[in-house]
Design an enzyme around this catalytic site. Structure first.
Site, PDB file in Angstrom:
ATOM      1  N   ARG A  69       0.801  -1.224   0.000  1.00 23.93           N
ATOM      2  CA  ARG A  69       0.000   0.000   0.000  1.00 23.93           C
ATOM      3  C   ARG A  69       0.834   1.275   0.000  1.00 23.93           C
ATOM      4  NH1 ARG A  69      -3.987  -1.247   4.719  1.00 23.93           N
ATOM      5  NH2 ARG A  69      -2.188  -2.577   5.012  1.00 23.93           N
ATOM      6  N   LYS A 175       1.792 -18.483   6.096  1.00 20.07           N
ATOM      7  CA  LYS A 175       0.928 -18.936   7.161  1.00 20.07           C
ATOM      8  C   LYS A 175       0.444 -17.725   7.942  1.00 20.07           C
ATOM      9  CE  LYS A 175       2.667 -20.113  11.204  1.00 20.07           C
ATOM     10  NZ  LYS A 175       3.196 -19.036  12.026  1.00 20.07           N
ATOM     11  N   ASP A 204       5.632 -23.212   5.005  1.00 25.80           N
ATOM     12  CA  ASP A 204       5.839 -23.395   6.432  1.00 25.80           C
ATOM     13  C   ASP A 204       7.355 -23.400   6.567  1.00 25.80           C
ATOM     14  OD1 ASP A 204       6.549 -24.704   8.885  1.00 25.80           O
ATOM     15  OD2 ASP A 204       4.459 -25.289   9.062  1.00 25.80           O
ATOM     16  N   HIS A 205       7.901 -22.312   7.101  1.00 22.50           N
ATOM     17  CA  HIS A 205       9.360 -22.154   6.970  1.00 22.50           C
ATOM     18  C   HIS A 205      10.138 -23.231   7.733  1.00 22.50           C
ATOM     19  CE1 HIS A 205       9.208 -19.953  10.816  1.00 22.50           C
ATOM     20  NE2 HIS A 205      10.501 -20.098  10.890  1.00 22.50           N
ATOM     21  N   LYS A 209      14.180 -25.633   7.097  1.00 22.27           N
ATOM     22  CA  LYS A 209      15.331 -25.697   8.008  1.00 22.27           C
ATOM     23  C   LYS A 209      16.144 -26.949   7.705  1.00 22.27           C
ATOM     24  CE  LYS A 209      13.084 -23.142  11.750  1.00 22.27           C
ATOM     25  NZ  LYS A 209      13.913 -22.018  12.175  1.00 22.27           N
ATOM     26  N   HIS A 267       3.964 -25.557  12.324  1.00 21.92           N
ATOM     27  CA  HIS A 267       5.335 -26.074  12.451  1.00 21.92           C
ATOM     28  C   HIS A 267       5.405 -27.436  13.165  1.00 21.92           C
ATOM     29  CE1 HIS A 267       6.151 -22.161  11.060  1.00 21.92           C
ATOM     30  NE2 HIS A 267       6.270 -21.529  12.214  1.00 21.92           N
ATOM     31  N   LYS A 367       6.175 -18.892  24.195  1.00 14.85           N
ATOM     32  CA  LYS A 367       7.044 -17.708  24.164  1.00 14.85           C
ATOM     33  C   LYS A 367       7.449 -17.372  25.591  1.00 14.85           C
ATOM     34  CE  LYS A 367       5.610 -15.843  19.828  1.00 14.85           C
ATOM     35  NZ  LYS A 367       6.731 -16.199  18.965  1.00 14.85           N
TER      36      LYS A 367
HETATM   37  C1  BG6 Z   1       6.691 -18.011  13.078  1.00 17.80           C
HETATM   38  C2  BG6 Z   1       5.780 -17.572  14.183  1.00 17.80           C
HETATM   39  O1  BG6 Z   1       5.994 -18.805  12.153  1.00 17.80           O
HETATM   40  O2  BG6 Z   1       7.750 -18.762  13.625  1.00 17.80           O
HETATM   41  C3  BG6 Z   1       6.536 -16.779  15.233  1.00 17.80           C
HETATM   42  O3  BG6 Z   1       4.728 -16.779  13.657  1.00 17.80           O
HETATM   43  C4  BG6 Z   1       7.744 -17.552  15.710  1.00 17.80           C
HETATM   44  O4  BG6 Z   1       5.693 -16.447  16.327  1.00 17.80           O
HETATM   45  C5  BG6 Z   1       8.560 -18.040  14.541  1.00 17.80           C
HETATM   46  O5  BG6 Z   1       8.516 -16.699  16.532  1.00 17.80           O
HETATM   47  C6  BG6 Z   1       9.663 -18.956  14.996  1.00 17.80           C
HETATM   48  O6  BG6 Z   1      10.499 -19.225  13.915  1.00 17.80           O
HETATM   49  P1  BG6 Z   1      11.983 -19.651  14.146  1.00 17.80           P
HETATM   50  O7  BG6 Z   1      12.500 -19.927  12.786  1.00 17.80           O
HETATM   51  O8  BG6 Z   1      12.655 -18.493  14.827  1.00 17.80           O
HETATM   52  O9  BG6 Z   1      11.928 -20.846  15.039  1.00 17.80           O
END
Ligand code: BG6
Length: 515
Positions: A69, A175, A204-205, A209, A267, A367
């Site tokens: 935006r 996500k 989904d990152h 890894k 995750h 967290k």
């Molecule tokens: C994200 C979450 O998908 O993953 C975050 O939205 C989280 O809340 C993060 O902190 C953690 O990722 P990583 O790679 O630091 O373990």
């Protein structure tokens, strides 16, 4: 810049860190980032693109277009990209590589519900093709608030950007993909009205890894694990994603999500599905995702009355972080006073199939816990008989295989060993493999691998529509139960290992792994 002075040739020749990523040729690509001035783009996506350029892994012909935006000129966007790379790249940027990348960057301002903006995007894409005399494969990366996923997909379809006869079009969706089973189904339906499943990359990152990919290598390239990988030898599994950080400036998103949606649905269930899947016929997208989906479908959703005994939520109260006082969740900026969002979740789940029936899977995410630790701990059953003399067996513990995702990437196996000396005392020691020591290289960031895979057209490390829905089906009963009255929400002091209530989920004699 001439077309021979390409990004693929720009990486420093003797780069000792370049071992991690293959350099297979990648078709000309234009990466369009929706939400390009957002937090994720700044911290992760743009630095990842830079690092791919640094490795020489980007396609020779490459463009990146930002869209959001904010009214920015191309120049302003380039300056923003440069700053993002300088602040967040895992390695200091090489000025030459960065300059070449910035030359390839441009910007289209516009709201995601403004049809004119998509008209301008279409023109920009066409202009890039024309300049280069080639049809770039567009990769549309949706790094926006989830409420924009559907409108963006529809607008891409309405402007004919969803398909091209001369190029492959792909869409990457961040996500959270939905906020429960019903909304995930609706989003899948909306996306699949415009795109075909093979074009859709639900990111989904965690799947990018190194250590997560290594789970498949460990299981399917080593003969030692497979015979043990079942209910006969495995006692229980603990999957932990502990973070020491709080919610930072993300209250807006986080308070509407909570730990269950934010980490467990995506995750942790992805980790679980890789850990539990049957060996696929090949490590390619179809077979791998078929096997993962089968695991998720084997997880019979809890009945409402089972939820209190199988899932615990909590949120952090005031405490400490890195030795300094830390606010409680309700005191964090942007969190409503009456919030009922959890920052911690622990659950006991079951995979009901021949391999895993009866093995408890304990999942935990939160967290402001003691420290950052993401790991999978597989505990084997105790030996059937201890033949030691009285007292000598006091140090015997069941073997544990720990797959450590972060911060210390590696694998360790505990073995009970004799303590040297005339007495027959024993204790567990660890046999350890650490990435840093064995490979002497820094692992690429997850987003590097995944962005590269979208450009290569390999969806193996992305969640398919049925996987996402099956994962929501697992957490849905917990969400519904907590969404109702759900009772009081326990608190744990920031900087501690979470609430005591989580202990009640474990079988007698089992403890949570210390953080
Ligand atoms: C994200 C979450 O998908 O993953 C975050 O939205 C989280 O809340 C993060 O902190 C953690 O990722 P990583 O790679 O630091 O373990």
């Amino acid at each position: 810049m001439t077309m021979t002075d390409t990004l693929a040739e720009s990486s420093p020749a003797e780069n000792p860190l370049a071992a991690g990523l293959e350099r297979t040729p990648v078709a000309p690509t234009t990466l369009v980032i929706f939400g390009a001035s957002g937090d994720l783009a700044r911290r992760k996506l743009l630095p990842a693109v830079y690092n791919l350029a640094h490795e020489g892994a980007l396609p020779e012909r490459f463009n990146v277009i930002g869209m959001s935006r904010r009214e920015l000129s191309d120049e302003e966007f380039r300056a923003q990209v440069g700053r993002a790379v300088e602040e967040h790249s895992r390695r200091p940027p090489d000025p030459h590589v960065l300059r070449l990348l910035l030359e390839r960057a441009s910007y289209v301002p516009g709201a995601f519900d403004d049809p004119d903006a998509f008209g301008r995007l279409a023109e920009t894409l066409a202009a890039r093709d024309e300049e280069a005399g080639t049809a770039f494969n567009p990769v549309f990366y949706l790094s926006t608030a989830p409420s924009f996923f559907e409108p963006i997909v529809e607008a891409l379809g309405a402007h004919g950007l969803d398909r091209r006869p001369d190029a492959d079009v792909r869409v990457v969706i961040e996500k959270p993909f939905g906020r429960d089973l019903a909304s995930a189904r609706a989003l899948n339906a909306a996306v699949l009205r415009v795109f075909e499943e093979r074009q859709v990359y639900r990111i989904d990152h965690y799947l990018g890894k190194e250590t997560v990919q290594n789970m498949m290598v460990l299981r399917f390239a080593n003969g030692i694990f497979e015979p043990l990988w079942n209910r006969q030898f495995i006692d229980h599994v603990q999957i932990t994603a502990a973070e020491d950080i709080g919610i930072g400036t993300r209250a807006g998103y986080y308070d509407s999500a909570g730990a269950l949606r934010d980490i467990v649905q995506s995750h942790l269930l992805q980790l679980l599905s890789i850990l539990c899947m049957e060996p696929p016929v090949s490590l390619t997208a179809g077979p791998v995702r078929d096997e993962k989906a089968k695991v998720l479908r084997s997880m019979v959703p809890m009945l409402p009355e089972e939820v209190p005994g199988r899932a615990v939520r909590a949120r952090y109260g005031p405490g400490f972080s890195e030795g300094l006082p830390a606010a409680g969740y309700l005191e964090e900026e942007g969190v409503p006073e009456d919030s009922r969002t959890e920052t911690f979740v622990a659950a006991r789940l079951d995979v009901q199939n021949w391999r895993w029936s009866g093995v408890p899977f304990y999942l935990r995410a939160g967290k402001r816990l003691t420290r950052q630790a993401t790991e999978i701990a597989v505990t084997l059953k105790p030996v059937p008989h201890l033949a030691f003399q009285e007292g000598d067996a006091s140090g015997v513990r069941p073997n544990q295989l720990i797959l450590s995702v972060q911060p210390n990437e590696g694998v360790s196996l505990s073995l009970v060993t004799k303590i040297p000396g005339a007495k027959s005392r024993v204790r567990p020691v660890n046999m350890e493999f650490l990435y840093g020591t064995s490979f002497l290289s820094q692992s690429p960031e997850a987003y590097e691998r995944l962005i590269l895979d979208t450009m290569r057209g390999d969806p193996t490390l992305f969640a398919r529509n049925d996987e996402v829905e099956a994962a929501w089906a697992v957490v849905d009963p917990i969400l519904s139960s907590w969404g109702g009255d759900g009772g009081p929400i326990p608190t744990y002091p920031a900087g501690t290992a979470g609430p005591r209530e989580a202990d009640a989920l474990l079988e007698p004699g089992v403890g949570w792994r210390p953080l």
